[in-house]
Each structure stands twice: as C-alpha cells, then as structure tokens.
Design an enzyme around this catalytic site. Structure first.
Site, PDB file in Angstrom:
ATOM      1  N   GLY A 125     -41.442  93.866  96.146  1.00 47.55           N
ATOM      2  CA  GLY A 125     -40.888  95.325  95.257  1.00 47.55           C
ATOM      3  C   GLY A 125     -39.485  95.207  95.132  1.00 47.55           C
ATOM      4  O   GLY A 125     -38.799  94.374  95.573  1.00 47.55           O
ATOM      5  N   HIS A 145     -34.642 103.989  97.072  1.00 50.45           N
ATOM      6  CA  HIS A 145     -33.653 103.072  96.494  1.00 50.45           C
ATOM      7  C   HIS A 145     -33.334 104.132  95.093  1.00 50.45           C
ATOM      8  O   HIS A 145     -32.125 104.082  94.947  1.00 50.45           O
ATOM      9  CB  HIS A 145     -34.082 101.793  96.001  1.00 50.45           C
ATOM     10  CG  HIS A 145     -34.165 100.759  96.878  1.00 50.45           C
ATOM     11  ND1 HIS A 145     -33.060 100.230  97.627  1.00 50.45           N
ATOM     12  CD2 HIS A 145     -34.981  99.885  97.420  1.00 50.45           C
ATOM     13  CE1 HIS A 145     -33.077  99.474  98.572  1.00 50.45           C
ATOM     14  NE2 HIS A 145     -34.280  99.082  98.377  1.00 50.45           N
ATOM     15  N   CYS A 154     -35.826  94.554 103.430  1.00 51.95           N
ATOM     16  CA  CYS A 154     -35.144  94.910 102.299  1.00 51.95           C
ATOM     17  C   CYS A 154     -34.240  93.934 101.617  1.00 51.95           C
ATOM     18  O   CYS A 154     -33.571  92.969 102.277  1.00 51.95           O
ATOM     19  CB  CYS A 154     -34.213  96.050 102.245  1.00 51.95           C
ATOM     20  SG  CYS A 154     -33.510  96.910 100.691  1.00 51.95           S
ATOM     21  N   LEU A 155     -34.669  93.461 100.364  1.00 50.94           N
ATOM     22  CA  LEU A 155     -33.863  92.463  99.748  1.00 50.94           C
ATOM     23  C   LEU A 155     -32.496  92.603  99.602  1.00 50.94           C
ATOM     24  O   LEU A 155     -31.639  91.781  99.461  1.00 50.94           O
ATOM     25  CB  LEU A 155     -34.500  92.137  98.315  1.00 50.94           C
ATOM     26  CG  LEU A 155     -35.972  91.861  98.136  1.00 50.94           C
ATOM     27  CD1 LEU A 155     -36.323  91.562  96.669  1.00 50.94           C
ATOM     28  CD2 LEU A 155     -36.367  90.441  98.810  1.00 50.94           C
ATOM     29  N   HIS A 172     -40.648 103.237  99.825  1.00 54.74           N
ATOM     30  CA  HIS A 172     -39.063 102.361 100.037  1.00 54.74           C
ATOM     31  C   HIS A 172     -38.360 102.254  98.640  1.00 54.74           C
ATOM     32  O   HIS A 172     -37.485 102.663  98.661  1.00 54.74           O
ATOM     33  CB  HIS A 172     -39.472 101.002 100.786  1.00 54.74           C
ATOM     34  CG  HIS A 172     -38.451 100.058 100.722  1.00 54.74           C
ATOM     35  ND1 HIS A 172     -38.093  99.684 101.984  1.00 54.74           N
ATOM     36  CD2 HIS A 172     -37.748  99.388  99.995  1.00 54.74           C
ATOM     37  CE1 HIS A 172     -36.950  98.710 101.914  1.00 54.74           C
ATOM     38  NE2 HIS A 172     -37.030  98.341 100.832  1.00 54.74           N
ATOM     39  N   GLU A 173     -38.919 102.048  97.763  1.00 58.20           N
ATOM     40  CA  GLU A 173     -38.543 101.723  96.286  1.00 58.20           C
ATOM     41  C   GLU A 173     -37.943 103.072  95.809  1.00 58.20           C
ATOM     42  O   GLU A 173     -37.059 103.240  94.998  1.00 58.20           O
ATOM     43  CB  GLU A 173     -39.602 101.146  95.312  1.00 58.20           C
ATOM     44  CG  GLU A 173     -39.994  99.651  95.739  1.00 58.20           C
ATOM     45  CD  GLU A 173     -39.016  98.716  96.388  1.00 58.20           C
ATOM     46  OE1 GLU A 173     -37.707  98.608  95.842  1.00 58.20           O
ATOM     47  OE2 GLU A 173     -39.180  97.896  97.076  1.00 58.20           O
ATOM     48  N   GLN A 218     -31.274  98.330  92.677  1.00 59.23           N
ATOM     49  CA  GLN A 218     -30.913  97.125  93.299  1.00 59.23           C
ATOM     50  C   GLN A 218     -30.204  96.114  92.484  1.00 59.23           C
ATOM     51  O   GLN A 218     -29.487  95.140  92.956  1.00 59.23           O
ATOM     52  CB  GLN A 218     -32.080  96.510  94.107  1.00 59.23           C
ATOM     53  CG  GLN A 218     -32.573  97.434  95.405  1.00 59.23           C
ATOM     54  CD  GLN A 218     -33.994  96.801  96.011  1.00 59.23           C
ATOM     55  OE1 GLN A 218     -35.046  97.036  95.346  1.00 59.23           O
ATOM     56  NE2 GLN A 218     -33.582  96.117  97.068  1.00 59.23           N
TER      57      GLN A 218
HETATM   58  O1  K1U Z   1     -37.062  96.818  98.093  1.00 56.26           O
HETATM   59  C1  K1U Z   1     -36.790  95.793  98.394  1.00 56.26           C
HETATM   60  O2  K1U Z   1     -35.720  95.551  99.028  1.00 56.26           O
HETATM   61  C2  K1U Z   1     -38.049  94.807  98.707  1.00 56.26           C
HETATM   62  C3  K1U Z   1     -38.630  94.873  99.799  1.00 56.26           C
HETATM   63  C4  K1U Z   1     -39.855  95.863  99.902  1.00 56.26           C
HETATM   64  C5  K1U Z   1     -40.615  96.238 101.167  1.00 56.26           C
HETATM   65  C6  K1U Z   1     -40.869  95.376 102.184  1.00 56.26           C
HETATM   66  C7  K1U Z   1     -41.479  95.775 103.314  1.00 56.26           C
HETATM   67  C8  K1U Z   1     -41.797  96.986 103.704  1.00 56.26           C
HETATM   68  C9  K1U Z   1     -41.187  98.195 102.645  1.00 56.26           C
HETATM   69  C10 K1U Z   1     -40.677  97.554 101.411  1.00 56.26           C
HETATM   70  C11 K1U Z   1     -39.126  93.403 100.261  1.00 56.26           C
HETATM   71  O3  K1U Z   1     -39.988  92.896  99.625  1.00 56.26           O
HETATM   72  S1  K1U Z   1     -38.525  92.707 101.559  1.00 56.26           S
HETATM   73  C12 K1U Z   1     -39.535  91.167 101.551  1.00 56.26           C
HETATM   74  C13 K1U Z   1     -40.637  91.179 101.953  1.00 56.26           C
HETATM   75  O4  K1U Z   1     -41.303  92.189 102.583  1.00 56.26           O
HETATM   76  C14 K1U Z   1     -41.636  90.058 101.576  1.00 56.26           C
HETATM   77  C15 K1U Z   1     -41.203  88.832 101.012  1.00 56.26           C
HETATM   78  C16 K1U Z   1     -42.156  87.966 100.679  1.00 56.26           C
HETATM   79  C17 K1U Z   1     -43.458  88.127 101.256  1.00 56.26           C
HETATM   80  C18 K1U Z   1     -43.875  89.159 101.897  1.00 56.26           C
HETATM   81  C19 K1U Z   1     -43.158  90.235 102.093  1.00 56.26           C
HETATM   82 ZN    ZN Z   2     -35.161  97.672  99.553  1.00 64.05          ZN
END
Ligand code: K1U
Ligand code: ZN
Length: 185
Positions: free
Chosen positions: A64, A156, A110-111, A152-153, A69
C-alpha cells in the site's frame, strides 16, 4: 512478483507510459503529520500520480501507499494485496465505517518506518466508500489484510502512523534506533 506480470508491466512502461519512482518520506519527518485534503475533481494529474504511486509501491516493495508518504497532501491511496501483485486498487477520498466491536491484531510494517514491524489491533469489519481513478463512487467490505491495509493507509491521510498505537517505551526505542542509524550514516 510473477515474471510475466513484471515483463508485461515493463514493456507497457517503456513504450506506452512514463512512470516515476517517487521519494518516500521517512519517520519522524514532520510532513508525514500533514492532513490530506479531499480531491474535488479527479484529473489526469491525479491519474499520473496514481500510476507513479503504484510504480513506487511495487518497487519498494509494499502492499500500500498513501499520497502523504510521497509528500502529496491529497486524499489518495493505492493498494495491492494480491499474491500475483497484479490487482491494483485505488481509493480517492476514502471514508470508513466500523461495522462491529471486533478487533484483529496484525503485525504491520510501513514504508515510512523502514525495518520495523509491530502488532496493531484494528477493527476487523469495516465498510469503505471511495472514488475510483475515473472519479466514480464505489463501496466495499474488505477482509483480513485488505481491511488492515486500508485502515493503515487512511491513517496516513490523517497524519497518523502505526507507531502512534505503540507504547511510549516502544516509540522511544524506535527513535533511539533511528538516531543510531542516522549517526552511522
Ligand atoms: O503504508 C505503507 O507504508 C505500506 C505498508 C502497508 C502495510 C503493511 C502491513 C500492514 C499494514 C499496512 C507496507 O506495504 S510495508 C511492506 C509490506 O508489508 C510488504 C512488502 C512486500 C511484500 C509483502 C508485504
Ligand atoms: Zn505506512
């Protein structure tokens, strides 16, 4: 990512449409605390931003990304929780209603907070209303990871991060870890 999906996407980008990988703001950047504004009319500029955000999300990789972000303070989210990484979802001006009291715990990342995961409890059953990339309204009742990710998004877009749900001790430890990493360069 499935090889064929990646191949088709790269050909499409090369010949049909230029997309960009955007910079992702990192905690504790104060710009992550900005509240996003609703989008009055969905334009080609927004559609370009959507494509750039999807590209950035797939590249990261993540499931996401909220416009906040990438330092754009408009109510826009992209998500892809599919196994094949080939089902992009777009939510413009999303609204949410919680359907019951059940909470579900999920280990979130979270990225904008690299190399850190922790458990957050959120409503398990929600209904989401939003506009799609053409500005048309839709509604859905997401399950499991999609329900977690949308919440989560949407946080943000309201200037909130998943680490805000953690204890102050955990947040302090995280800040110390980030400060150490910054000192190390
Ligand atoms: O919002 C963001 O920073 C993105 C975040 C979203 C998220 C992940 C987990 C739970 C709630 C919301 C991410 O994508 S973190 C990376 C991640 O979870 C992932 C990356 C590659 C493959 C699978 C998962
Ligand atoms: Zn995030």
């Amino acid at each position: 990512m499935h090889c064929i999906t990646q191949y088709v996407r790269s050909i499409y980008q090369q010949f049909v449409q230029r997309m960009a990988i955007l910079d992702i703001l990192e905690y504790p950047d104060p710009r992550l605390r900005t509240k996003a504004k609703p989008i009055a009319t969905v334009t080609d500029r927004h559609r370009q931003l959507i494509d750039d955000m999807l590209e950035t999300m797939y590249d990261a990789p993540g499931i996401g990304l909220a416009a906040t972000q990438v330092n754009v303070h408009e109510q826009l989210i992209v998500i892809d929780v599919s196994e094949g990484r080939d089902t992009p979802l777009v939510f413009i001006n999303p609204g949410i209603s919680v359907l019951d009291d059940e909470l579900r715990a999920y280990e979130e990342g979270c990225l904008s907070v690299p190399d850190y995961q922790d458990t957050v409890k959120r409503p398990a059953h929600v209904k989401v209303q939003a506009l799609d990339r053409n500005g048309d309204p839709f509604e859905m009742q997401p399950d499991d990871l999609l329900a977690v990710c949308i919440q989560h998004e949407m946080d943000h877009l309201n200037g909130k991060l998943f680490v805000d749900y953690l204890s102050s001790l955990k947040r302090q430890r995280l800040r110390t870890k980030i400060a150490k990493r910054q000192r190390a360069g």
